[in-house]
Design a protein around this motif. Structure first.
Motif, short mmCIF file in Angstrom:
data_model
loop_
_atom_site.label_atom_id
_atom_site.label_comp_id
_atom_site.label_asym_id
_atom_site.label_seq_id
_atom_site.Cartn_x
_atom_site.Cartn_y
_atom_site.Cartn_z
N ALA A 87 0.86 -1.19 0.00
CA ALA A 87 0.00 0.00 0.00
C ALA A 87 0.89 1.23 0.00
O ALA A 87 2.06 1.19 0.40
CB ALA A 87 -0.92 0.01 1.22
N HIS A 88 0.31 2.35 -0.44
CA HIS A 88 1.04 3.61 -0.39
C HIS A 88 1.29 4.00 1.06
O HIS A 88 0.48 3.75 1.94
CB HIS A 88 0.25 4.71 -1.11
CG HIS A 88 1.04 5.96 -1.33
ND1 HIS A 88 1.17 6.93 -0.35
CD2 HIS A 88 1.73 6.40 -2.42
CE1 HIS A 88 1.93 7.91 -0.83
NE2 HIS A 88 2.29 7.62 -2.07
N ASP A 134 5.22 7.00 -5.38
CA ASP A 134 5.08 7.22 -6.81
C ASP A 134 6.32 6.74 -7.56
O ASP A 134 7.46 7.03 -7.18
CB ASP A 134 4.86 8.71 -7.08
CG ASP A 134 4.53 9.00 -8.52
OD1 ASP A 134 3.50 8.51 -9.01
OD2 ASP A 134 5.31 9.73 -9.18
N GLY A 135 6.08 5.97 -8.63
CA GLY A 135 7.16 5.51 -9.49
C GLY A 135 7.80 4.20 -9.08
O GLY A 135 8.63 3.66 -9.84
N ASP A 136 7.46 3.66 -7.91
CA ASP A 136 8.07 2.41 -7.47
C ASP A 136 7.71 1.26 -8.40
O ASP A 136 6.58 1.16 -8.89
CB ASP A 136 7.64 2.06 -6.05
CG ASP A 136 8.33 2.89 -4.99
OD1 ASP A 136 9.21 3.69 -5.34
OD2 ASP A 136 8.00 2.73 -3.80
N ASP A 142 6.05 -7.32 -15.84
CA ASP A 142 7.12 -6.78 -16.69
C ASP A 142 7.34 -5.29 -16.47
O ASP A 142 7.57 -4.53 -17.41
CB ASP A 142 6.82 -7.05 -18.17
CG ASP A 142 6.64 -8.54 -18.47
OD1 ASP A 142 7.56 -9.31 -18.19
OD2 ASP A 142 5.55 -8.92 -18.95
N GLY A 143 7.26 -4.90 -15.20
CA GLY A 143 7.58 -3.51 -14.87
C GLY A 143 6.40 -2.67 -14.42
O GLY A 143 6.33 -1.48 -14.74
N ALA A 144 5.48 -3.27 -13.66
CA ALA A 144 4.34 -2.52 -13.12
C ALA A 144 4.84 -1.40 -12.21
O ALA A 144 5.73 -1.61 -11.38
CB ALA A 144 3.41 -3.45 -12.34
N ARG A 145 4.24 -0.22 -12.36
CA ARG A 145 4.67 0.95 -11.62
C ARG A 145 3.53 1.56 -10.81
O ARG A 145 2.37 1.53 -11.21
CB ARG A 145 5.19 2.02 -12.59
CG ARG A 145 6.45 1.63 -13.33
CD ARG A 145 7.67 1.73 -12.45
NE ARG A 145 8.87 1.27 -13.14
CZ ARG A 145 10.09 1.31 -12.61
NH1 ARG A 145 10.27 1.81 -11.40
NH2 ARG A 145 11.13 0.85 -13.28
N VAL A 146 3.90 2.12 -9.67
CA VAL A 146 2.96 2.88 -8.85
C VAL A 146 2.78 4.27 -9.44
O VAL A 146 3.75 4.94 -9.80
CB VAL A 146 3.50 3.02 -7.40
CG1 VAL A 146 2.62 3.96 -6.58
CG2 VAL A 146 3.61 1.65 -6.74
N VAL A 147 1.52 4.68 -9.56
CA VAL A 147 1.20 6.05 -9.93
C VAL A 147 0.40 6.63 -8.76
O VAL A 147 -0.73 6.23 -8.51
CB VAL A 147 0.37 6.13 -11.23
CG1 VAL A 147 0.14 7.59 -11.61
CG2 VAL A 147 1.06 5.38 -12.36
N HIS A 148 0.99 7.55 -8.03
CA HIS A 148 0.30 8.15 -6.89
C HIS A 148 -0.83 9.04 -7.41
O HIS A 148 -0.60 9.94 -8.22
CB HIS A 148 1.28 8.96 -6.05
CG HIS A 148 0.69 9.51 -4.80
ND1 HIS A 148 1.18 10.65 -4.18
CD2 HIS A 148 -0.36 9.10 -4.02
CE1 HIS A 148 0.48 10.89 -3.10
NE2 HIS A 148 -0.47 9.98 -2.98
N THR A 149 -2.05 8.79 -6.93
CA THR A 149 -3.23 9.51 -7.42
C THR A 149 -4.01 10.07 -6.23
O THR A 149 -5.14 9.64 -5.95
CB THR A 149 -4.12 8.59 -8.26
OG1 THR A 149 -4.43 7.40 -7.50
CG2 THR A 149 -3.46 8.20 -9.56
N PRO A 150 -3.48 11.02 -5.51
CA PRO A 150 -4.18 11.56 -4.34
C PRO A 150 -5.48 12.24 -4.73
O PRO A 150 -5.63 12.77 -5.82
CB PRO A 150 -3.18 12.56 -3.76
CG PRO A 150 -2.34 12.97 -4.93
CD PRO A 150 -2.21 11.74 -5.77
N GLY A 151 -6.43 12.18 -3.79
CA GLY A 151 -7.72 12.82 -4.01
C GLY A 151 -8.85 11.96 -3.53
O GLY A 151 -9.70 12.41 -2.75
N HIS A 152 -8.91 10.70 -3.99
CA HIS A 152 -9.91 9.80 -3.44
C HIS A 152 -9.59 9.54 -1.97
O HIS A 152 -10.44 9.65 -1.10
CB HIS A 152 -9.95 8.50 -4.24
CG HIS A 152 -11.07 7.59 -3.83
ND1 HIS A 152 -12.40 7.92 -3.99
CD2 HIS A 152 -11.06 6.37 -3.22
CE1 HIS A 152 -13.16 6.94 -3.52
NE2 HIS A 152 -12.37 6.01 -3.04
N ILE A 157 -3.52 5.03 -5.10
CA ILE A 157 -2.58 4.79 -6.20
C ILE A 157 -3.32 4.13 -7.36
O ILE A 157 -4.37 3.50 -7.20
CB ILE A 157 -1.40 3.88 -5.79
CG1 ILE A 157 -1.88 2.49 -5.35
CG2 ILE A 157 -0.55 4.55 -4.72
CD1 ILE A 157 -0.74 1.48 -5.15
N ALA A 158 -2.75 4.31 -8.54
CA ALA A 158 -3.07 3.49 -9.69
C ALA A 158 -1.87 2.57 -9.94
O ALA A 158 -0.77 2.82 -9.44
CB ALA A 158 -3.36 4.35 -10.92
#
Length: 237
Positions: A87-88, A134-136, A142-152, A157-158
């Motif tokens: 989790a983030h 973000d970015g982890d 094959d290279g899944a990345r965290v995209v931090h999406t604050p607000g909800h 994260i996405a």
């Protein structure tokens, strides 16, 4: 529980409210994105097995945020199969029960929907084995990345699989009837900005926390939704 093949290597597990996703890098390397409802571990195990996969191969559970319909069965599944819970860092204290679930700032039309959503069982305190930012690199797909999406939530994260064109949006984006900004955000303008960021990724497949996956024209649908809804962050789906 409905089990739907979204595309090869990707299943959706549909709960009465919300859904989880299974990504398979192999029989012994499965990833669960979100964990459905509390008490749902046996059903999730059966669903995975019904598609010829082994739930014992579950290696990681990636939580897009700390709400009960996403954390639900994570602790029980991790205990059964030895999976890592991810989790983030900003939502991890909520997942662990060290901080309260934040209240959303509701628009008037969201109030009756929110009352219905409150029927989802509360998730028990759940361990988090890995806190991400973000970015982890998440170590699958094959290279899944965290995209931090604050607000909800602050730590929403996405999960982006750029080599496969797959994007798991959590609840920042919904696809109920059409692709749109999600509901029940703690900070709707920040969620709107996060949706614009996701649209810029131009995914081929969009998997939301609520609603059907989008596999045809996904990039255009997400871009149009960001332009239509995210500019003000207050449009009713």
């Amino acid at each position: 529980m409905d089990v739907i093949e979204v595309r090869p290597r990707l299943l959706m597990l549909r709960f009465p409210i919300g859904q989880a996703y299974v990504w398979a890098d192999g029989d012994d390397d499965l990833t669960l994105i979100d964990a459905g409802w509390t008490g749902g571990a046996p059903l999730i195990g059966e669903a995975i097995r019904s598609r010829g996969l082994r739930p014992e191969g579950l290696r990681r559970i990636v939580l897009t945020h700390a709400h009960g319909d996403h954390v639900g069965a994570a602790g029980e599944l991790a205990a059964r199969y030895g999976a890592e819970v991810v989790a983030h860092a900003l939502d991890a204290p909520v997942v662990r029960g060290e901080a309260p679930v934040p209240d959303p700032v509701l628009l008037d039309w969201e109030v009756p929907l929110y009352e219905k959503a409150r029927t989802v069982p509360v998730a028990p305190p759940t361990r988090v084995d890995r806190e991400v930012a973000d970015g982890d690199d998440l170590g699958f797909g094959d290279g899944a990345r965290v995209v931090h999406t604050p607000g909800h939530t602050d730590g929403s994260i996405a999960v982006h699989l750029p080599r496969h064109g797959v994007l798991f949006t959590g609840d920042t984006v919904a696809s109920v009837g059409q692709v749109t900004l999600g509901v029940f955000h703690v900070d709707r303008p920040r969620a709107a900005a996060s949706m614009r960021r996701l649209a810029a990724l131009a995914p081929e497949t969009v998997c939301c926390g609520h609603g059907d996956p989008v596999t045809d024209g996904a990039a255009a649908a997400l871009r149009e939704a960001a332009e239509r809804d995210a500019a003000v962050g207050a449009v009713r789906p």
